[in-house]
Scaffold this motif. Structure first.
Motif, short mmCIF file in Angstrom:
data_model
loop_
_atom_site.label_atom_id
_atom_site.label_comp_id
_atom_site.label_asym_id
_atom_site.label_seq_id
_atom_site.Cartn_x
_atom_site.Cartn_y
_atom_site.Cartn_z
N SER A 10 0.72 -1.49 -0.15
CA SER A 10 0.08 0.04 0.02
C SER A 10 0.90 1.22 0.05
O SER A 10 0.53 2.32 -0.52
CB SER A 10 -1.06 0.15 0.97
N PHE A 11 2.12 1.21 0.56
CA PHE A 11 2.99 2.44 0.93
C PHE A 11 4.12 2.50 -0.02
O PHE A 11 5.06 3.08 0.32
CB PHE A 11 3.06 2.66 2.31
N GLU A 12 4.24 1.49 -0.91
CA GLU A 12 5.63 1.35 -1.40
C GLU A 12 5.94 2.56 -2.23
O GLU A 12 7.29 2.75 -2.21
CB GLU A 12 5.28 0.27 -2.56
N LYS A 13 5.16 3.33 -2.69
CA LYS A 13 5.49 4.60 -3.39
C LYS A 13 5.32 5.77 -2.65
O LYS A 13 5.03 7.09 -3.31
CB LYS A 13 4.94 4.54 -4.78
N THR A 14 5.30 5.62 -1.13
CA THR A 14 4.53 6.71 -0.39
C THR A 14 5.51 6.98 0.56
O THR A 14 5.93 6.06 1.25
CB THR A 14 3.21 6.37 0.27
N GLN A 15 6.08 8.14 0.71
CA GLN A 15 6.97 8.59 1.84
C GLN A 15 6.35 8.75 3.00
O GLN A 15 6.18 10.02 3.41
CB GLN A 15 7.84 9.87 1.41
N LEU A 58 -8.23 -5.73 16.69
CA LEU A 58 -6.99 -5.35 16.18
C LEU A 58 -7.00 -5.37 14.60
O LEU A 58 -6.12 -4.42 14.13
CB LEU A 58 -5.78 -6.49 16.55
N PHE A 59 -7.32 -6.19 13.88
CA PHE A 59 -7.30 -6.15 12.50
C PHE A 59 -8.23 -4.98 11.99
O PHE A 59 -7.85 -4.64 10.89
CB PHE A 59 -7.82 -7.67 12.01
N ALA A 60 -9.59 -5.08 12.52
CA ALA A 60 -10.24 -3.90 12.10
C ALA A 60 -9.71 -2.46 12.09
O ALA A 60 -9.67 -1.70 11.39
CB ALA A 60 -11.58 -4.05 12.79
N GLY A 61 -9.17 -2.37 13.35
CA GLY A 61 -8.60 -1.13 13.87
C GLY A 61 -7.49 -0.87 12.82
O GLY A 61 -7.04 0.43 12.44
N THR A 62 -6.37 -1.88 12.63
CA THR A 62 -5.25 -1.58 11.86
C THR A 62 -5.64 -1.08 10.42
O THR A 62 -5.08 -0.27 9.73
CB THR A 62 -4.41 -2.88 11.76
N ILE A 63 -6.87 -1.83 9.80
CA ILE A 63 -7.48 -1.65 8.45
C ILE A 63 -7.78 -0.10 8.35
O ILE A 63 -7.49 0.47 7.49
CB ILE A 63 -8.42 -2.52 7.84
N TYR A 64 -8.59 0.33 9.36
CA TYR A 64 -8.97 1.62 9.41
C TYR A 64 -8.04 2.64 9.60
O TYR A 64 -8.00 3.65 9.02
CB TYR A 64 -10.14 1.75 10.74
N TYR A 65 -6.93 2.37 10.34
CA TYR A 65 -5.74 3.21 10.61
C TYR A 65 -4.98 3.46 9.23
O TYR A 65 -4.78 4.40 8.79
CB TYR A 65 -5.08 2.67 11.89
N LEU A 66 -4.69 2.52 8.69
CA LEU A 66 -3.95 2.24 7.41
C LEU A 66 -4.49 2.93 6.19
O LEU A 66 -3.83 3.67 5.44
CB LEU A 66 -3.36 0.84 7.14
N SER A 83 -6.85 5.17 6.38
CA SER A 83 -7.19 6.62 6.72
C SER A 83 -5.67 7.41 6.27
O SER A 83 -5.67 8.53 5.69
CB SER A 83 -7.49 6.97 7.93
N MET A 84 -4.58 6.61 6.94
CA MET A 84 -3.28 7.40 6.51
C MET A 84 -3.05 7.11 4.90
O MET A 84 -2.41 8.09 4.59
CB MET A 84 -2.35 6.19 7.11
N HIS A 85 -3.53 6.19 4.23
CA HIS A 85 -3.37 5.97 2.89
C HIS A 85 -3.90 7.38 2.08
O HIS A 85 -3.46 7.86 1.09
CB HIS A 85 -3.60 4.75 2.16
N GLN A 86 -5.26 7.43 2.68
CA GLN A 86 -5.95 8.60 2.22
C GLN A 86 -5.29 9.95 2.28
O GLN A 86 -5.39 11.06 1.37
CB GLN A 86 -7.36 8.65 2.70
N THR A 87 -4.75 10.04 3.31
CA THR A 87 -3.95 11.42 3.89
C THR A 87 -2.79 11.68 2.75
O THR A 87 -2.48 12.74 2.19
CB THR A 87 -3.54 11.29 5.18
N TYR A 88 -2.05 10.68 2.43
CA TYR A 88 -0.83 10.79 1.70
C TYR A 88 -1.32 10.74 0.11
O TYR A 88 -0.47 11.20 -0.65
CB TYR A 88 0.13 9.61 1.93
N ARG A 89 -2.37 10.22 -0.17
CA ARG A 89 -2.73 10.12 -1.38
C ARG A 89 -3.09 11.44 -2.04
O ARG A 89 -2.86 11.81 -3.33
CB ARG A 89 -4.26 9.45 -1.62
N TRP A 90 -3.36 12.56 -1.44
CA TRP A 90 -3.42 14.03 -1.64
C TRP A 90 -2.38 14.80 -1.51
O TRP A 90 -2.19 16.13 -1.87
CB TRP A 90 -4.80 14.52 -1.20
N ARG A 91 -1.12 14.32 -1.06
CA ARG A 91 0.13 15.07 -0.81
C ARG A 91 1.03 15.14 -2.32
O ARG A 91 1.06 14.26 -2.84
CB ARG A 91 0.73 14.59 0.23
#
Length: 277
Positions: free
Chosen positions: A86-91, A259-267, A269-277
């Motif tokens: 998911s974050f291979e190309k995201t700093q 644990l799994f649900a929270g991690t999916i939600y966390y990652l 939302s983080m992916h969405q944040t960097y998607r627009w940067r």
């Protein structure tokens, strides 16, 4: 020098390979011990969550502890692969600190060596070391999220390796210094640790500090993604604490789901944040 994207990805790949080998070894050894009948569980254990004592539907089952540990192994494998893809190309600096959380989950699996070592044959020093590793891991888990919130800005990019090392050393020091009661076992295959209330309060303080950091970030620049990351963090850390203290199958199922649900939600939302940067 700041950590490059290429270096971060190499670390993720190396961590995944190490985790895969470790999980395979752990699982194979457990299955062999189970089939040969050499698993020995501690007697007269004290429930890790004392209020559960006497509740029939949440009665102690040592195999539930084994299941929760193996679930943590599977979680680390799956999530490490998801983070890399998911974050291979995201700093994203948060993914670097999130490795600390994954490392804490992997460290929990050392508890599985206690019944496999047939407790009566295992030297007390070995179980003491395992207990200290687990104690350090339980500090590292909330500390990883706190560092991700405090040091994820552009200015901190130059110091990510130093901050990560400080995070690891602080957790290790607490794990080494905490006093142990080697005369009694807990229901999760460790010795009891002393200053139990202080230890739990310190972890709660780290969680509250992370929440406060999220609130401060929102007050400066509100975004829905930051709110979602905060929610994901809370669900993930609650799931981790429940699964790590699980000594019944119901608790293990609740902890794993959170644990799994929270991690999916966390990652996500983080992916969405960097998607627009």
């Amino acid at each position: 020098m700041p950590m490059t994207l290429k270096a971060r990805n190499r670390i993720l790949i190396a961590f995944f390979i190490i985790t895969l080998l470790y999980a395979a070894m752990n699982t194979t050894a457990f299955i062999m011990s189970l089939m040969s009948g050499t698993l020995v569980f501690p007697d007269n254990v004290q429930r890790q969550i004392k209020i559960l004592q006497g509740l029939e539907f949440l009665s102690y089952d040592p195999f539930a502890v084994c299941a929760s540990i193996l679930t943590l192994n599977a979680y680390v494998l799956i999530v490490t692969l998801v983070v890399y893809l998911s974050f291979e190309k995201t700093q994203s600096l948060e993914t670097v600190y999130f490795l600390g959380f994954l490392l804490s989950c992997m460290a929990e699996s050392t508890r599985l060596f206690v019944p496999m070592a047939s407790i009566s044959l295992a030297p007390p020093s070995t179980i003491a070391v395992i207990t200290r590793i687990v104690a350090g891991a339980r500090v590292l888990a909330p500390l990883s999220f706190l560092f991700a919130e405090l040091f994820s800005d552009t200015e901190s990019r130059l110091f990510v390796e130093r901050n990560f090392l400080i995070m690891l050393l602080a957790s290790a020091c607490i794990g080494m210094m905490i006093p142990l009661d080697t005369s009694s076992y807990t229901s999760i295959f460790t010795y009891r640790w002393g200053m139990n209330e202080i230890f739990h309060m310190s972890r709660l303080l780290l969680v509250c500090s992370t929440v406060a950091a999220v609130v401060c970030k929102l007050s400066q620049n509100y975004s829905a993604e930051t709110v979602h990351q905060g929610i994901g963090f809370l669900i993930s850390i609650c799931g981790y604490f429940i699964l790590g203290n699980s000594d019944s199958f119901i608790l293990a199922a609740i902890g794993a789901a959170a644990l799994f649900a929270g991690t999916i939600y966390y990652l996500k939302s983080m992916h969405q944040t960097y998607r627009w940067r």
